[in-house]
Design a protein around this motif. Structure first.
Motif, PDB file in Angstrom:
ATOM      1  N   ALA A  18      51.368 -19.231 -30.610  1.00 39.22           N
ATOM      2  CA  ALA A  18      52.133 -20.034 -29.683  1.00 39.22           C
ATOM      3  C   ALA A  18      53.372 -20.340 -29.432  1.00 39.22           C
ATOM      4  N   TYR A  19      53.914 -19.141 -29.644  1.00 40.33           N
ATOM      5  CA  TYR A  19      55.478 -18.877 -29.872  1.00 40.33           C
ATOM      6  C   TYR A  19      55.928 -19.082 -28.391  1.00 40.33           C
ATOM      7  N   LYS A  20      55.064 -19.304 -27.572  1.00 37.49           N
ATOM      8  CA  LYS A  20      55.960 -19.495 -25.953  1.00 37.49           C
ATOM      9  C   LYS A  20      56.261 -21.271 -26.151  1.00 37.49           C
ATOM     10  N   GLU A  21      55.385 -21.858 -26.973  1.00 38.63           N
ATOM     11  CA  GLU A  21      55.412 -23.230 -26.387  1.00 38.63           C
ATOM     12  C   GLU A  21      56.393 -23.722 -27.600  1.00 38.63           C
ATOM     13  N   GLU A  22      56.826 -23.002 -28.841  1.00 34.86           N
ATOM     14  CA  GLU A  22      57.484 -23.503 -29.782  1.00 34.86           C
ATOM     15  C   GLU A  22      58.670 -22.850 -29.080  1.00 34.86           C
ATOM     16  N   LEU A  64      59.511 -23.887 -26.479  1.00 32.18           N
ATOM     17  CA  LEU A  64      59.837 -24.303 -25.515  1.00 32.18           C
ATOM     18  C   LEU A  64      60.529 -25.909 -26.044  1.00 32.18           C
ATOM     19  N   VAL A  65      59.679 -25.772 -27.564  1.00 36.50           N
ATOM     20  CA  VAL A  65      60.449 -26.978 -28.006  1.00 36.50           C
ATOM     21  C   VAL A  65      61.900 -27.018 -28.838  1.00 36.50           C
ATOM     22  N   GLN A  99      62.938 -30.351 -19.229  1.00 34.15           N
ATOM     23  CA  GLN A  99      62.845 -28.605 -20.039  1.00 34.15           C
ATOM     24  C   GLN A  99      63.124 -27.765 -19.329  1.00 34.15           C
TER      25      GLN A  99
END
Length: 316
Positions: free
Chosen positions: A261-265, A267-268, A303
């Protein structure tokens, strides 16, 4: 298994490049024998500017390591270079849509040479036109990691911007840092500076590109000018990775194996980063991020535009 794929890729690329280099040499000799050097049309000269300069890297922690190497880049006017710009990049219209600009778009990149391409960083310079004078408004970074060939694109402010690290670019860096980027509008010279801000190591890494424009009349054949340039960049990457390993810098596994999930993280983290910039600016509640590519024109949170491209076979 990845080591086997890497070695196979190196061997295949070497054979292909050797064969194409031989053909390039024969073509060059034949052209000189005929006393008719390859001509560069006026439209091509207007669409492409050539730069030569130096890339410098410095890592300060946990061990000190620095190096520099000479590099050659091409700057394409994407509105004029439809038949000359290298493939696998954004078009002028795509870059304008992404950056929300209305003027010229230029792509700074290393063109492929004898069947091989290596571009750790390509930049799109996106201009806005107000009246009759275009001015640099936004940039799009196109970062590609080695050897996987994964890619991320994102918009940033050229004067200075801070972006949460979105891509695993080195097996000797984790994903916790932020990238601080700045660049000038290309002219007779260009400059790109990227530093890494890390929660534990501080501002521990910096990379710069300093280059000057080469008069087009001095270069009659772009194939010769850029011959083996991508190969040299790859050689420097692998050689200094070996040096870091020899210095016992920690080897970090690709996050797709340890944290899918590093891509989603990323973005956060980037959204929080924007919020912290706004908080530092007006010392108010974290509700309206500082206006930059991740914010709308009225200051409401948006975003940041980030787009990933997964690795191609055999790295997928």
């Amino acid at each position: 298994m990845e080591v086997v794929y890497l070695l196979s890729s190196i061997i295949t690329t070497s054979i292909t490049s050797l064969a194409l280099s031989t053909l390039l040499l024969l073509r060059t000799l034949l052209t000189r024998f005929r006393s008719s050097p390859p001509s560069t049309s006026s439209s091509s000269a207007a669409a492409i500017s050539l730069y030569e300069g130096t890339v410098w890297h410095e890592r300060r922690r946990p061990v000190h390591h620095s190096f520099r190497y000479n590099v050659r880049y091409a700057l394409y006017d994407l509105d004029q270079a439809l038949l000359h710009a290298p493939p696998d990049h954004l078009s002028a219209d795509e870059a304008r849509r992404v950056s929300q600009t209305n003027g010229p778009v230029f792509l700074l990149t290393i063109p492929p040479s004898v069947g091989y391409e290596q571009n750790p960083l390509s930049l799109y310079y996106c201009y806005d036109v107000e009246g009759s004078t275009p001015h640099l408004k936004k940039c799009i970074a196109e970062v590609t990691n080695t050897p996987w060939g994964e890619r991320v694109r994102f918009v940033f402010e050229p004067n200075s911007d801070l972006v949460a690290k979105p891509l695993h670019v080195s097996p000797f860096m984790d994903m916790l840092g932020n990238w601080n980027l700045r660049t000038n509008a290309p002219g007779e010279s260009l400059s790109v500076v990227i530093s890494v801000q890390h929660p534990e190591l501080g501002n521990y890494f910096v990379a710069t590109l300093k280059a000057k424009r080469i008069p087009s009349e001095l270069v009659s054949d772009h194939s010769i000018f850029f011959w083996l340039m991508p190969h040299k960049v790859a050689l420097w990457i692998y050689w200094h990775a070996l040096k870091l390993w020899w210095k016992n810098v920690q080897f970090i596994q690709h996050p797709r194996y340890t944290n899918p999930a590093y891509k989603e993280e990323a973005l956060v983290r980037d959204k929080k980063l924007q919020c912290c910039e706004a908080l530092a600016r007006d010392n108010s509640e974290c509700v309206t991020p500082l206006h930059h590519p991740g914010s709308s024109s009225d200051g409401h949170s948006r975003q940041r535009w980030l787009k990933w491209r997964d690795a191609k076979w055999p790295w997928c």
